[in-house]
Structures are given as structure tokens and as C-alpha cells.
Design a protein around this motif. Structure first.
Motif, mmCIF file in Angstrom:
data_model
loop_
_atom_site.group_PDB
_atom_site.id
_atom_site.type_symbol
_atom_site.label_atom_id
_atom_site.label_comp_id
_atom_site.label_asym_id
_atom_site.label_seq_id
_atom_site.Cartn_x
_atom_site.Cartn_y
_atom_site.Cartn_z
ATOM 1 N N THR B 108 0.845 -1.188 0.000
ATOM 2 C CA THR B 108 0.000 0.000 0.000
ATOM 3 C C THR B 108 0.884 1.243 0.000
ATOM 4 O OG1 THR B 108 -0.072 0.137 2.390
ATOM 5 C CG2 THR B 108 -1.786 -1.190 1.336
ATOM 6 N N VAL B 109 0.259 2.381 -0.305
ATOM 7 C CA VAL B 109 0.989 3.643 -0.305
ATOM 8 C C VAL B 109 1.646 3.871 1.058
ATOM 9 C CG1 VAL B 109 0.646 6.138 -0.392
ATOM 10 C CG2 VAL B 109 -0.413 4.673 -2.112
ATOM 11 N N LEU B 155 -1.057 12.630 0.134
ATOM 12 C CA LEU B 155 -1.390 11.256 -0.255
ATOM 13 C C LEU B 155 -2.260 10.571 0.797
ATOM 14 C CD1 LEU B 155 2.122 10.262 -1.593
ATOM 15 C CD2 LEU B 155 0.052 10.288 -2.969
ATOM 16 N N ASN B 157 -5.424 10.446 1.484
ATOM 17 C CA ASN B 157 -6.619 9.692 1.075
ATOM 18 C C ASN B 157 -6.292 8.506 0.158
ATOM 19 O OD1 ASN B 157 -5.819 11.326 -0.940
ATOM 20 N ND2 ASN B 157 -7.861 12.018 -1.542
ATOM 21 N N ARG B 158 -5.003 8.391 -0.214
ATOM 22 C CA ARG B 158 -4.580 7.251 -1.032
ATOM 23 C C ARG B 158 -3.876 6.197 -0.181
ATOM 24 N NH1 ARG B 158 -6.342 6.935 -6.361
ATOM 25 N NH2 ARG B 158 -6.259 8.965 -7.367
ATOM 26 N N ASN B 161 -4.401 2.511 -0.776
ATOM 27 C CA ASN B 161 -4.370 1.973 -2.151
ATOM 28 C C ASN B 161 -3.053 1.240 -2.392
ATOM 29 O OD1 ASN B 161 -6.556 3.674 -2.197
ATOM 30 N ND2 ASN B 161 -6.133 4.438 -4.242
ATOM 31 N N LEU B 166 -1.852 3.639 -8.407
ATOM 32 C CA LEU B 166 -1.894 5.101 -8.391
ATOM 33 C C LEU B 166 -1.707 5.659 -9.796
ATOM 34 C CD1 LEU B 166 0.316 6.221 -5.370
ATOM 35 C CD2 LEU B 166 -2.146 5.896 -5.447
ATOM 36 N N ASP B 170 0.874 10.725 -9.038
ATOM 37 C CA ASP B 170 0.876 10.340 -7.619
ATOM 38 C C ASP B 170 1.989 9.359 -7.327
ATOM 39 O OD1 ASP B 170 -1.221 11.951 -7.236
ATOM 40 O OD2 ASP B 170 -2.715 10.389 -6.862
#
Lengths: 439, 277
Positions: B108-109, B155, B157-158, B161, B166, B170
């Protein structure tokens, strides 16, 4: 219970306590139990399957640490297993007993006779614990040796090196006089019980889950995804890979020790490349990187092999043929269109076709009708052929099932997700991943 | 440490002293010297094959210099034929991004950023295995820092992910965020805007300013977008054929006839416009 909510020693002690309660409950009070006594609920045959499943779980979950989480393709897990099996067996057969007897004598004479007697009653678990540890350490050392080339090699090259290592170990054992050379090592004491296997399988899953959900696990996955970026992000890729190899090999050694002390015999042929592939298969089938996936598929495949042994030839032949037909149909349909409806058709059509064929062969009436309608059609005696080849066919089915599963779910049964009771309680069948659920 | 080195240690975070590298018979970088002071935003430019990325690989420990030395934060990290491993250099305070974005795609990010704390916020094998209190406290420190960085780079809200899902812009921002998570003193960006459209380029420009102004990290970037270089950099180093041909403020470099010749093979004055914006 999150690690941060309660002081750590308390949490840890609680977990250990629960764990022993469960193990104790499984072992039972004398006589009336699941496993022991005159009429155990789980009979010796089922116990045998459970023990084999437990050993397979330890192997698959530990290999997942290298292949799934760290992304290094190792094809030599049976080699580590062999090291653990032979070293631990050698210890408990040739060294342990003598050493222990001398120790007891020394204690009885110099310290206290009661302590000596007390230790003597626990001789077996103490010896087995030490044997497992010795086997695990030896396998870990072997893992270190194999981990070193993995620092330079990737992908296929590493797979070949680990495979070669496996062959070297097997060849060494075949020529090692003290352990019976190629004819196998006999007379290993029977120490392994279901409780041992159960406890160690839980310990294996627990510890590898802990590693995977820690910073070290994150670094391992980073190495898997991009080694150069991992190095540039300050991750010591050498350390990460060596730790994965050594720790994984140690558990393979434990599995080997359990197996050797269970069947009381070790043969180099049990630890060849084929055994390694079997472990790789369960890891890939469960989902590379999913610990619960590896455990489920290892247990499932062990049970499947036993189930297939018992079913009549007709049943599994039909499963095989349905599988093959579905595969053929799947490939054909997928090239034209995709969608659940066509997938359904892919299975339904060949399934009914197969039932029809089976009916023709198995029902004397239908057979008689067929012979009257087509008098010149010389039907082969398929029924007799199938019934005489029960044992061999199960491997065909086993393979076909693997092929079908991999075609339908190339990412493995669970992909990279984990399955947990906590997620089940929250109403989600499958969790988001190691990071999300197990931390 | 000689007197000169001690003096420079105070003023510059990164210094090349006559560093060169030769591959077989090819001299990729001729003895090259420059120093990056604390918090400076500098660019390396030059035509294709000038040795820009090779300089980055020297600075990050991928290659050892054939001759000369590299100093990082007052310590010698590389000399002729010797260098320390990239991950150890990261610990000393140098971070980089790659020309073709290299993320941990299946993480994830947030985990991409968390993974980069390995060099300076970590705990041992046994703490991980037994999930000790130390692990919990270090993890919570990592978590705070990660959330702060995600906030700074927009970032948040990402965060959950997968990195590979992305959008391109991003992804570059995440790569820079990850590099900043290693707590660097100097950040090397290898063509941060390659393959980007004007709005993504503007976004990266903002991000680079952010790194310098909010986090106080010196930035050295390789770039082909001259508008970006002229807009944000305080200093431009020009390489051609592995030789430094100019090292000055952007406006001076823009009018340097040698630079123009390197780019265009001539020194006709009307071609200035191409180098400028």
C-alpha cells in the motif's frame, strides 16, 4: 488484544496459557479422549492424516516466507527438511539417550536422587525437544549456506541453485554410512504425537505471522517488489534475505524432525526434488504471500490425497474428466467471450455429458441396450480397467484438480489476503492483507 | 580529515572531489568536483550520455569511483575503488528516486513509506518475532511520521491503495515521499518529470519546492525540462561527455556559449531561445 493495549509480558503469558489449555484439552484426561484410550474419537487413521497435514502446514507456511513474502524462488525445501530429519534422528538415536542416562546418573549421585527420578519421567519430551532444536539449528545453518548465493541470484537462477542444493543433500545422505546410506535410517525412536505436531504447527504459523506483520515483513515484501528500490530506501536486502532463508530452513528442519520421529524411518528418497515441488505446489495453490492460504492448502492437499485413495474409481475418473473437459471448454470459451454465464456453461455441459457416459458403463441395462443397438461397437471394459488402477489414478486426479484450480485462480486460493476469525466476526469473509488484519 | 575537508564539512552536505569513473576504456565521468551546501536546490543538466545518471550512481554507492573521493555530511563515503553499500549510504543521509519510477507495487501507499524507515527507525528480529513492547512503540513512531509525510505530500486519502494502482503523477509523488522517509540530508531526483504532461510537471515542481521548504532537504536533480530548472533551481551544473562545462546560477548558464554549443553543436546567438524558456 493488540500489543499496545496491555503490557507485553501479560499478553504473552495469556497467549501461552490459552495455548497450553488447548493442547492439554486435545491430549485429554486419561482414557476418555479425542486421541488416546481404547476408543478414541479420532482413530489412528485420522490421526495419521492430521499429523501429515500438520507437517505439511509447517513446510508450506515456512516456505511461504521465502517464496511468497520475500519473493525468492526456492526449490530446495526438502533439502532443509532432510537435514533436520537426519540430524535430529541421529541425535535421538545415537547421542541423546546415552548422554541423558549419564546426566541422570550424575544428578542422582551428586545433587538429588528425586530430581534424577523426576527428570527420568520427562526423558522423552526433553530428548525430543533437544533433538528438534538440534535438527532446526542444523537446517538453519544449511539455510544460511544457501542464502548466500541468493544474494547474487534471482528468479530461475536461484531456483536452480536451491534445487542443486537439495540434490547434494540427498546424495550426501545416500553415501553416509552412519545413517544407513541409500537403504534408509531405521530404528528412530517414536517421539512424535499429534500434540507435538499441533503445538509446533501453531508455533510456526504464529511466529511467521508475527514476522510478516512486523517491519521485517514489510522489508521482505519490499525486497520482493523491487530489490533495487528497497536497497535505495535503506533496506539491508542482504540481511532480509538471509533472515528469511535461515528462519524458513529452521522450520523445514523441525518438520523433518517431526516426520522422522513419527514414521521412525528416514529414507533419502523421501527428501528429493519431488517433495520440494509438493511444498511449492501448496504454497502457490494457497496464494504466494498468504500464510493462511499456505496452511489451508497444505492441509487440504494432504486430506485430498487420502480422500482420493478411498473413492471408487468411477467418481474420481469423472472428476478428472469433468476437469479436463472444463479446462478445454474454459480455454475455448475464454478466447471468445468472458463472463460468469459462459463459465457456468463450461462446467455444466461436460458434467452432464460425463454422467451420461458413466451411466452407460455402470448400468448393465444401459450397457445391454447399447450392445443391442450398436452390435458392432466393441466397448472396452473400462469399468474393470478403472477398478484395478485405483491407486495410480489418484495422482492423475490430484494433478488435474491442481491444474483446474490454477486456471481458475492463478493468484492462488487466497491470493495475498489472509483469512482470520476477527475478519469473520466483523462480517468480512476475507481480510485485506497481512498489514491490515494481523498487525 | 584534512583542514580543507573539515572546513567543507561545515558548509556542504555533499561533495565530490575529483571523482571519476571509467568503464573499461570508456571514461564516463572525468574528474568532477562540486559541493552542495545545506538546503540548496541544484540541477544537473546535459545532453544524453553526458554522465548525469552515472554521477547519481556514484553518489548512491551503485558504482565506486575510479579515482577521487565523495564526502557526505562531513564523512568520506567513497574513494578510488571503494564505496559503501547503497543502503548504508541511505543511513548516512542520501536518498534518491529513479528515472523510471520504482515503487513497491504490491504494497500500500502507506507501507511504501513505512518500509523506508528501515534504516533509522527499526527493531530487531526477536522483537518482531515476539511482538514486544519495543516493536509497538517503534511502530507507533513510524506510523506518526508516515501519516505526517502522507499529509505533506497530499497522499493521505490514497494511503490504503496499492502503489501500482496510483496515477502516474501520484506515483512520482509517493516515490519522493518514500525517499524523504529515509530522513535524508540530500535528495537526488533522476528526471522527476520524465514522461509527464504540463499539469503533472507543475505538480512535481510544487512537490520539489515542498521538500526543500517544509523538510529542509537539499535537492539535486537531473532534468530535461528547462522551464522547471530555470524556475526553481538556484544553481545549474552542466555536464557534457562526463566533463563539467558550467556551474552557475540559471540565468548565467542560460547564456553560456559553451552550454549552448553542447546542446546544439553551435554557438549561434539566436539559438539561446531554445535553451531559455
Amino acid at each position: 488484544m493488540r500489543p499496545s493495549s496491555l503490557p507485553f509480558p501479560l499478553v504473552f503469558a495469556w497467549r501461552v496459557f490459552i495455548f497450553f489449555v488447548v493442547v492439554r484439552a486435545l491430549m485429554g484426561v486419561q482414557g476418555t479422549t479425542l486421541f488416546a484410550g481404547k476408543h478414541p474419537i479420532i482413530n489412528p487413521y485420522y490421526q495419521n492424516i492430521l499429523i501429515n497435514a500438520g507437517i505439511a502446514i509447517i513446510l508450506a507456511v515456512s516456505l511461504n516466507l521465502i517464496n511468497g513474502i520475500t519473493g525468492q524462488f526456492s526449490l530446495g525445501h526438502a533439502g532443509f527438511m532432510a537435514v533436520g530429519a537426519y540430524i535430529s534422528a541421529y541425535f535421538s538415536k545415537e547421542i541423546g539417550g546415552v548422554l541423558f542416562a549419564q546426566l541422570i546418573a550424575l544428578i542422582s549421585v551428586h545433587i538429588s536422587k528425586q530430581l534424577g527420578t523426576l527428570l527420568l519421567t520427562f526423558q522423552q519430551p526433553i530428548l525430543f525437544t533437544i533433538a528438534i532444536l538440534v535438527g532446526a539449528l542444523a537446517a538453519g545453518a544449511a539455510g544460511f549456506l544457501v542464502g548466500l548465493p541468493s544474494l547474487r541470484l534471482r528468479g530461475d537462477y536461484l531456483a536452480i541453485v536451491t534445487l542443486g542444493f537439495n540434490q547434494i543433500i540427498v546424495s550426501l545422505i545416500r553415501n553416509w554410512k552412519a545413517v544407513g546410506e541409500a537403504s534408509g535410517y531405521i530404528g528412530i525412536p517414536k517421539f512424535t504425537t499429534f500434540a507435538w505436531v499441533f503445538a509446533l504447527a501453531i508455533a510456526c504459523i504464529w511466529s511467521i505471522r508475527n514476522l510478516a506483520s512486523s517491519a521485517l515483513g514489510r522489508e521482505m515484501r519490499a525486497v520482493r517488489d523491487d530489490e533495487i528500490a528497497a536497497e535505495a530506501s535503506g533496506i539491508n536486502t542482504t540481511r532480509v534475505k538471509v533472515v528469511a532463508f535461515v528462519y524458513s530452513a529452521m522450520w523445514a528442519g523441525v518438520a523433518g524432525a517431526l516426520q522422522a520421529h513419527y514414521i521412525q524411518y528416514a529414507n533419502p528418497n523421501d527428501f528429493t526434488f519431488l517433495r520440494s515441488v509438493e511444498v511449492v505446489v501448496s504454497v502457490v495453490l494457497g496464494g504466494l504471500g498468504s500464510i493462511t492460504g499456505s496452511a489451508l492448502s497444505a492441509a487440504g492437499l494432504t486430506v485430498l490425497q487420502e480422500v482420493l485413495r478411498d473413492v471408487p474409481g468411477a467418481f474420481y475418473t469423472s472428476v478428472a474428466l469433468v476437469g479436463l473437459a472444463a479446462y478445454w471448454n474454459f480455454v475455448r470459451v475464454k478466447s471468445e467471450q468472458s463472463g460468469s454465464k459462459s463459465m457456468l456453461r463450461a462446467f455444466v455441459v461436460p458434467f452432464f455429458a460425463l454422467i451420461a457416459i458413466c451411466l452407460c458403463y455402470w448400468s448393465p441395462q444401459v450397457n445391454a441396450v447399447l450392445e443391442r443397438v450398436f452390435p458392432r461397437l466393441d466397448l472396452p471394459d473400462l469399468r474393470a480397467a478403472l477398478e484395478s488402477s485405483k491407486g495410480a489414478l489418484r495422482y492423475v486426479i490430484y494433478s488435474v484438480i491442481l491444474i483446474v484450480v490454477m486456471l481458475l485462480r492463478p493468484q492462488g486460493l487466497l491470493g495475498r489476503r489472509e483469512w482470520s476469525l476477527a475478519a469473520l466476526q466483523r462480517g468480512r469473509r476475507v481480510g485485506k492483507g497481512v498489514e491490515g488484519n494481523l498487525a | 580529515m584534512d583542514f580543507n575537508g573539515a572546513l567543507l564539512a561545515v558548509t556542504s552536505v555533499l561533495e565530490l572531489k575529483d571523482a571519476s569513473i571509467t568503464f573499461g576504456g570508456l571514461r564516463a565521468v572525468s574528474p568532477l568536483s562540486f559541493a552542495i551546501p545545506q538546503g540548496q536546490l541544484a540541477a544537473i543538466i546535459g545532453p544524453n550520455g553526458a554522465g548525469k545518471t552515472t554521477v547519481f550512481n556514484l553518489l548512491t554507492g551503485v558504482y565506486a569511483p575510479t579515482s577521487g573521493e565523495i564526502w557526505l555530511d562531513g564523512q568520506r563515503v567513497a574513494s578510488a575503488g571503494k564505496t559503501i553499500r547503497p543502503n548504508a549510504l541511505v543511513k548516512r543521509g542520501i536518498a534518491r528516486t529513479f528515472q523510471n519510477i520504482r515503487l513497491f507495487g504490491d504494497l500500500t501507499v502507506a507501507d511504501n513509506v513505512r518500509a523506508a524507515f528501515a534504516s533509522h527507525q527499526s527493531y530487531g528480529f526477536w522483537h518482531a518475532l515476539l511482538q514486544t513492547g519495543k516493536m509497538a512503540s517503534v511502530e507507533s513512531a513510524i506510523e506518526d511520521e508516515t501519516q505526517r509525510l502522507l499529509q505533506v505530500f497530499g497522499l493521505t486519502n490514497r494511503a490504503e491503495n496499492l502503489a501500482r494502482n496510483l496515477p502516474y503523477g501520484d506515483q512520482r509523488r509517493l516515490e519522493i515521499a518514500r525517499a524523504c522517509a529515509t530522513n535524508p540530508k540530500v535528495l537526488l531526483l533522476d528526471e522527476p518529470t520524465s514522461g509527464m504532461n504540463p499539469s503533472e510537471t507543475a505538480d512535481v515542481t510544487r512537490t520539489i519546492r515542498l521538500v526543500r521548504e517544509q523538510l529542509g532537504i537539499a535537492v539535486l536533480l537531473i532534468e530535461h525540462h528547462m522551464s522547471l530548472v530555470m524556475e526553481i533551481c538556484e544553481r545549474v551544473i552542466v555536464l557534457d561527455g562526463g566533463v563539467k562545462i558550467a556551474d552557475d546560477v540559471p540565468s548565467a548558464v542560460q547564456n553560456n556559449p559553451q552550454v549552448i554549443a553542447a546542446y546544439l553543436g553551435s554557438d549561434e546567438p539566436e539559438l539561446n531561445a531554445v535553451i531559455g524558456t
